[in-house]
Design an enzyme around this catalytic site. Structure first.
Site, PDB file in Angstrom:
ATOM      1  CD  GLU A  24       7.569  10.240 -12.567  1.00  0.00           C
ATOM      2  OE1 GLU A  24       8.448   9.865 -13.347  1.00  0.00           O
ATOM      3  OE2 GLU A  24       6.688  11.056 -12.892  1.00  0.00           O
ATOM      4  CB  THR A  25       3.767   6.107  -7.057  1.00  0.00           C
ATOM      5  OG1 THR A  25       2.579   5.956  -7.854  1.00  0.00           O
ATOM      6  CG2 THR A  25       3.396   5.950  -5.586  1.00  0.00           C
TER       7      THR A  25
END
Length: 259
Positions: A46-47
């Site tokens: 995830e970002t």
């Protein structure tokens, strides 16, 4: 345009353990396709992108395969970045997200997140589950994700699932779990539909895992271990329709993105 991007190892106090999340604290939103490109370039599970919204914060999460509606470790990582670099005097963060308002509190470096618990629906154990994971689960449940329960933690720790066959199963992610010897439970999380073969420590996955184990063990607190190669610990509590997840975080890097 230049943008700071932090990588934080979440659910651990040791670098190179836990789950790395990239966090971008923005003054205003970037185009969705640019945020997706950044997530693909980072190539982490995830970002997170966060923008101040009055007294709250607006938070979004992107995987390499697309935007998702809930992520625990990147929420913890975002709180760590805000506390460390943006709002050092704050101990409480309220996030507006795609589906929920999330509250995170910090005390002595540990972050506690209030997340919604998923309602688990029992489903039949199938041959497809066995073929995908390499072992037949004793129980299976479905909510946003598929939860498969085994009797032996060694099965979970040593599992080498078939990613293509995992994609064919119901649910967005697949979580496998078993009772632990040193912890209440051990688990692992796989997300090939999101271009993430294994999520090292999955907070939203524990919004499935904790409701199962609190009911099975007859208690509302769970000390959980995510048995990926990196490993990570979560201190969890079931509170009605909510799950409380607590964990530590450590900074790995701060980079400047040139966009």
């Amino acid at each position: 345009m230049e943008l700071n991007c932090y990588i934080v190892d979440a659910f651990t106090r040791e670098r190179f353990h836990g789950n790395p999340a990239a966090v971008c604290a923005l003054d205003k939103w970037l185009p969705d396709d640019l945020m997706q490109s950044i997530a693909i370039e980072n190539n982490l599970s995830e970002t997170a992108f966060v923008v101040r919204d009055g007294e709250r914060w607006h938070l979004r999460w992107f995987t390499p395969g697309g935007e998702i509606d809930l992520c625990g470790h990147a929420t913890l990582g975002t709180s760590f970045v805000l506390k460390t670099f943006v709002a050092p005097g704050a101990h409480r963060f309220v996030f507006r997200t795609m589906k929920n308002e999330l509250v995170v509190t910090e005390a002595d470096g540990r972050y506690t997140m209030q997340f919604p618990a998923y309602g688990l629906k029992p489903v039949s154990v199938t041959d497809a589950m066995t073929e995908a994971t390499g072992a037949r689960p004793r129980e299976a449940y479905l909510a946003r994700d598929l939860l498969l329960v085994y009797d032996d933690e060694r099965i979970v720790r040593e599992m080498t699932p078939d990613q293509a066959k995992l994609k064919e199963l119901d649910g967005l992610l697949v979580h496998v779990t078993a009772p632990g010897s040193a912890f209440d439970c051990v688990s692992r999380s796989f997300a090939p539909k999101l271009a993430v073969p294994e999520d090292p420590v999955c907070g939203s996955g524990h919004c499935h895992i904790v409701p199962y184990w609190t009911k099975r063990l007859g208690k509302n607190t769970i000390h959980a271990y995510q048995a990926s190669r990196r490993g990570g610990e979560l201190w969890c509590r079931q509170d009605g329709a909510s799950v409380e997840l607590s964990g530590d975080a450590v900074l790995y890097s701060k980079a400047t993105l040139h966009l």
